[in-house]
Design a protein around this motif. Sequence first.
Motif, PDB file in Angstrom:
ATOM      1  N   SER A 271      -3.054   0.167  -3.743  1.00  0.00           N
ATOM      2  CA  SER A 271      -2.043  -1.406  -3.789  1.00  0.00           C
ATOM      3  C   SER A 271      -1.055  -1.122  -5.169  1.00  0.00           C
ATOM      4  CB  SER A 271      -3.068  -2.380  -3.662  1.00  0.00           C
ATOM      5  OG  SER A 271      -2.505  -3.510  -3.830  1.00  0.00           O
TER       6      SER A 271
ATOM      7  N   ALA B 162       0.689  -1.206  -0.088  1.00  0.00           N
ATOM      8  CA  ALA B 162      -0.072   0.073   0.126  1.00  0.00           C
ATOM      9  C   ALA B 162       0.869   1.148  -0.202  1.00  0.00           C
ATOM     10  CB  ALA B 162      -0.890  -0.067   1.331  1.00  0.00           C
TER      11      ALA B 162
ATOM     12  N   LEU C  48      -6.727  -4.421  -2.510  1.00  0.00           N
ATOM     13  CA  LEU C  48      -7.233  -4.130  -1.089  1.00  0.00           C
ATOM     14  C   LEU C  48      -8.406  -5.046  -0.831  1.00  0.00           C
ATOM     15  CD1 LEU C  48      -6.062  -0.355  -0.980  1.00  0.00           C
ATOM     16  CD2 LEU C  48      -5.032  -2.333  -0.229  1.00  0.00           C
TER      17      LEU C  48
END
Length: 295
Positions: free
Chosen positions: A154, A129, A159
């Motif tokens: 991401s 992230a 995610l």
Amino acid sequence: MTIRAPYRSLRGISAVVALLAIGAVGCSEVSDAVDSAKDGAKKVARQRSVFSLDIGDCYNPNSKDEGTAYSIEIVPCDEAHEGQVVGEFTIDEGNEYPGDDGVSTIADDRCPVEAQKYSPDTWALPEGAALFYYTPTKESWATGDRAVSCTYTSEKSKLSGSLETAKSLKPEQAAYLEGSNAVYEALWANQPEKDAVEDDLAGYKAQAKAVAAALDTHVEGLAGIEGTEVGKLRATLTKAAGNWKKAADAADVDAFYLAYDPAFTDIDPNKSVAARKELGLATTVPADEAEVWAV
């Protein structure tokens, strides 16, 4: 706003073409075409202007490339997604457009602060992230656009779920994270441009002064938290604060290094793992932080 370009009209056309082609294919292909058409229609229905993004929105960008974006696909956070809006602010540095680099600099400074209000524990973020943002363009600025949307996206897998953690924190967890985040913010926000202390002793001393002040506040906050490991960490950080103060007051480069080396070592994130475990916080040091201390 700057980042990615929209493809709303193309998605709409694709859905229509798929529906018109159904009569010319077999049953299995018809089913696939219908499913594809439904997916396309869903994406179209979920399109939202980037100017209306809200904190907490989970989304998929319409393009992988950086550039100008007008719309993105908003999705429920329990569905796999590529990003989530975790902060926002308004640029108020005068009426003149700051320029692309100026806007990026402002976002670089503000977005980490805003994101921490939503996701205070950066150690708990999914691997890969990264902080990203949507900013005004010169053209949108002329129409009154001043909003910056800060997002985590991401870089690897998608995610899952929301990244919001602030509301679920216990008081002692929130207090720890507030102090810890302030220390690292003081360290990196005041990083001198020169790599060598010899080339900018004054700049490094100013950084040391800022870190020492943040450590004093962090140590004071830890005093109200029970726990053996928290107590050990508080003692370590108290010693670290003393060395950062010595570095800030150093008369020359040699004196600075004598204080700086142990000062830097004592704020190594690995030294906080046991206290974090005791507090019920994430205990895996993020890869980027681990790399810095491994140098």
